[in-house]
Enzyme design. Structure first.
Site, PDB file in Angstrom:
ATOM      1  N   SER A  54      39.473  34.336  47.635  1.00 45.22           N
ATOM      2  CA  SER A  54      39.898  33.533  48.783  1.00 45.22           C
ATOM      3  C   SER A  54      40.537  34.429  49.835  1.00 45.22           C
ATOM      4  CB  SER A  54      40.913  32.468  48.364  1.00 45.22           C
ATOM      5  OG  SER A  54      41.431  31.813  49.512  1.00 45.22           O
ATOM      6  N   VAL A  59      45.219  40.567  48.978  1.00 45.13           N
ATOM      7  CA  VAL A  59      44.209  41.600  48.720  1.00 45.13           C
ATOM      8  C   VAL A  59      42.884  41.231  49.381  1.00 45.13           C
ATOM      9  CG1 VAL A  59      42.928  42.828  46.934  1.00 45.13           C
ATOM     10  CG2 VAL A  59      45.343  42.336  46.596  1.00 45.13           C
ATOM     11  N   CYS A  60      42.518  39.952  49.335  1.00 43.60           N
ATOM     12  CA  CYS A  60      41.276  39.518  49.982  1.00 43.60           C
ATOM     13  C   CYS A  60      41.349  39.708  51.496  1.00 43.60           C
ATOM     14  CB  CYS A  60      40.988  38.059  49.646  1.00 43.60           C
ATOM     15  SG  CYS A  60      40.704  37.740  47.904  1.00 43.60           S
ATOM     16  N   ALA A  61      42.492  39.374  52.066  1.00 40.83           N
ATOM     17  CA  ALA A  61      42.691  39.572  53.499  1.00 40.83           C
ATOM     18  C   ALA A  61      42.620  41.052  53.839  1.00 40.83           C
ATOM     19  CB  ALA A  61      44.028  38.983  53.934  1.00 40.83           C
TER      20      ALA A  61
END
Length: 165
Positions: A54, A59-61
């Site tokens: 997500s 970390v995804c961002a």
């Protein structure tokens, strides 16, 4: 079936993760404009599939920002950020961050992607989401590099992914 961890706790990952040299299957995923697109939409281009749980996690961002930063300098290459996030949320994130060199795609209409690409989290608190992975494809959708990140909270190996391009 692969295994990855979340805070050191094992998660079952379903499907067969693509390996170097594999030809990947087509998919149908939803853009931030609510259009369904497959790989043919980027025919003739190299593709970085930045697969994430997500965009609303740190970390995804970070991986989305990092690939956005690198994408502007790569010829004939598109970065596709794939998650279960609704298209509205992914589009809002990229708009707020000023990220213009990535395209977001959602699995919300097509769960088959998770199994077809071997990133289906089938156990634990993130069940139903995609595991963190990077798959780099050539112009003919053949895998040049793939990494299923062993610990969900770790960032992928950006340098290895970019080096094959």
């Amino acid at each position: 079936m692969s295994k990855v961890t979340l805070d050191g706790n094992p998660l079952e990952i379903g499907g067969q993760f693509p390996a170097k040299g594999d030809k990947v299957p087509d998919f149908s995923l939803t853009t931030s404009g609510l259009e369904d697109k497959g790989l043919s939409a980027w025919a003739g281009k190299r593709k970085i599939l930045n697969i994430i749980p997500s965009v609303d996690t740190g970390v995804c961002a970070a991986s989305t920002r990092k690939f956005n930063e690198k994408a502007g300098s790569l010829d004939n290459t598109v970065v596709l950020v794939i998650s279960a996030d609704l298209p509205f949320a992914a589009g809002r994130f990229c708009g707020a961050e000023g990220l213009e060199d990535v395209e977001t795609l959602s699995t919300f209409r097509n769960d088959d992607f998770r199994e077809d690409y071997g990133v289906a989290i089938n156990s634990g608190p993130l069940k139903g989401l995609c595991s963190r992975a990077v798959v780099v494809l050539d112009e003919n959708d053949t895998v040049l590099h793939s990494q299923l990140v062993g610990e969900i909270k770790d960032e992928p190996d950006y340098e290895a992914a970019l080096a094959v391009l």
